[in-house]
Design an enzyme around this catalytic site. Structure first.
Site, mmCIF file in Angstrom:
data_model
loop_
_atom_site.group_PDB
_atom_site.id
_atom_site.type_symbol
_atom_site.label_atom_id
_atom_site.label_comp_id
_atom_site.label_asym_id
_atom_site.label_seq_id
_atom_site.Cartn_x
_atom_site.Cartn_y
_atom_site.Cartn_z
ATOM 1 C CG HIS A 35 10.366 9.938 -1.356
ATOM 2 N ND1 HIS A 35 9.414 10.315 -2.284
ATOM 3 C CD2 HIS A 35 11.182 11.004 -1.213
ATOM 4 C CE1 HIS A 35 9.639 11.567 -2.664
ATOM 5 N NE2 HIS A 35 10.716 12.021 -2.015
ATOM 6 C CG HIS A 42 15.555 13.011 -4.155
ATOM 7 N ND1 HIS A 42 14.995 13.465 -5.329
ATOM 8 C CD2 HIS A 42 14.572 13.045 -3.224
ATOM 9 C CE1 HIS A 42 13.723 13.779 -5.113
ATOM 10 N NE2 HIS A 42 13.455 13.522 -3.844
ATOM 11 C CD GLN A 54 13.632 18.824 -7.696
ATOM 12 O OE1 GLN A 54 14.270 17.982 -7.084
ATOM 13 N NE2 GLN A 54 12.527 19.356 -7.210
ATOM 14 C CG HIS A 56 8.429 14.879 -5.089
ATOM 15 N ND1 HIS A 56 8.826 13.731 -5.719
ATOM 16 C CD2 HIS A 56 9.471 15.272 -4.297
ATOM 17 C CE1 HIS A 56 10.069 13.432 -5.332
ATOM 18 N NE2 HIS A 56 10.463 14.338 -4.464
ATOM 19 C CD GLU A 112 8.875 18.308 -0.433
ATOM 20 O OE1 GLU A 112 9.814 18.198 0.371
ATOM 21 O OE2 GLU A 112 8.993 18.045 -1.648
ATOM 22 C CG ASP A 122 13.044 13.467 0.734
ATOM 23 O OD1 ASP A 122 13.313 13.294 -0.471
ATOM 24 O OD2 ASP A 122 12.454 14.481 1.141
#
Length: 426
Positions: free
Chosen positions: A56, A58, A151, A209, A212, A308
């Site tokens: 995981h 970005h 997103q 996701h 969260e 992350d």
């Protein structure tokens, strides 16, 4: 005659082995391997491990900390807002260069498999274009998986669904989502039904996701488990973060965990980020947001640690070291029994490889010849020290070397150097 021979290394299970490599494959692994090699690495007394994997990340946002400005509140929502500004002004070349720099860091740390979520919100899809270019550039030494990630929400963002489909058509191979960021709980649940159907129709994996948030009523993981079973996606789905479970009622969790296990959904908590972003609205006691790792593992759920973020709108630190991630997770989840600590090491190697579906992974004959030699005596020692990677081998080639972390001392009556290995009785 071998291309490479790693001699006398201590494997994570405590066995001492030689590892012979020809081409990009492990030719043999045994206590003693006789024969010549073009190159020999003496790993006597050092830990030899399969490479680290991050399920995981970005990559499109990495190393952008301070652009367009710093996240003053430290919250998830301000980070999303900042990234929303940056993704529309960052060029493809800028994102590629930042991502490649991070991949250099990763290679030096023995992090050789990364799953990165790629923001598919903007119509220009420069993020997808950039990350597809990066995947091609690093393919000889890093296995980079890409997730189409809306997103700003599959339904909340204009053209959110259309752009996700476009990104998949471009070659991104995993379906992502963010149901808790949709406008309503129902829209979030509907997005999961839609996303899982898209994945089923295309034969793809899913990585969401999921929940969260500090809201204990954010329960999209329940819907994800249902859709996974309904569509026969067992073993192909991951729920990332799951931080709402930290705040959920214990009775509800006792119902939820078996559902996740039945659906064979993997969980990917991200301890460095979860404990920084969650609980920002609390006074005291202040929640730390990490999901119920030990309880999920006890229920038979596969759980791996994720990095992350590194130096981006959400997180101002980071080094591409998965041992940092496991070290923090070990503390926050209170996994300090020797067996639990060893499991934390496995979570950033074999377990994460399993979550990512890396079939050629591991220290065994015939597997892909990727490994790391660490300046540590064993897995727990490695977590404690986060030591130098003495050598990193990717697909049969040595791609990085680092010196040992010994310090030179000038102390009367003491030795000339110190190595911070654990005493033998530890």
């Amino acid at each position: 005659m071998f291309d490479l021979l790693v001699k006398g290394g201590t494997l994570p299970d405590g066995s001492v082995m030689d590892i012979a490599i020809n081409g990009d494959r492990i030719a043999d692994i045994a206590p003693v391997i006789e024969g010549e090699a073009a190159e020999v690495i003496d790993a006597s007394g050092d830990l030899v491990s399969a490479p680290f994997c991050d399920p995981h990340f970005h990559l499109d946002a990495t190393l952008s900390y301070g652009l367009p400005r710093v996240n003053a509140s430290g919250t998830l929502l301000e980070g999303i807002s900042l990234w929303g500004e940056l993704r529309d002004i960052a060029t493809v070349d800028e994102m590629v260069e930042r991502a490649l720099t991070y991949c250099d860091w990763a290679a030096s740390m023995g992090l050789l498999a990364i799953r990165s979520h790629v923001d598919t919100t903007p119509d220009h899809l420069n993020t997808a274009t950039a990350m597809l270019e990066v995947r091609e550039k690093v393919k000889d030494y890093i296995d980079l998986q890409l997730v189409a990630f809306p997103q700003d929400g599959l339904y909340r963002a204009p053209n959110g669904r259309e752009n996700l489909i476009r990104a998949l058509d471009m070659g991104i191979e995993i379906v992502g989502g963010i149901p808790h960021f949709e406008r309503t709980m129902q829209a979030g649940a509907d997005s999961l039904t839609d996303l899982c159907q898209i994945a089923a129709d295309r034969g793809l994996r899913v990585d969401i996701h999921c929940d969260e948030t500090d809201d204990p009523l954010s329960r999209h993981i329940e819907t994800l488990a249902f859709e996974t079973q309904r569509l026969g996606l067992q073993g192909r789905v991951a729920g990332s973060h799951l931080t709402s479970m930290h705040s959920m009622d214990n009775y509800y969790v006792s119902k939820l965990l078996p559902l996740i296990a039945e659906a064979e959904i993997a969980a990917i908590p991200n301890p460095l980020i979860n404990i920084v972003l969650q609980g920002r609205h609390d006074t005291y006691p202040k929640r730390r947001g990490l999901t119920r790792v030990k309880e999920m593992q006890a229920a038979g759920i596969t759980v791996g640690w994720g990095q992350d973020c590194v130096l981006d709108p959400w997180y101002s630190l980071g080094t591409a070291d998965m041992l940092d991630v496991a070290f923090m997770g070990m503390h926050v989840a209170q996994m300090t029994h020797p067996a639990e600590m060893a499991r934390c090491f496995t979570m950033v190697t074999e377990t994460n490889a399993q979550i990512m579906g890396l079939s050629d992974f591991g220290l065994r004959k015939g597997a892909l010849a990727s490994l790391v030699v660490l300046d540590a005596a064993g897995p727990v020692d490695a977590l404690r020290l986060r030591p130098a990677r003495l050598a990193v081998v990717s697909k049969g080639k040595v791609i990085s070397r680092s010196p040992r972390g010994d310090a030179t001392l000038s102390l009367p009556g003491r030795g000339a150097s110190v190595r911070r290995r654990a005493p033998r009785h530890a």
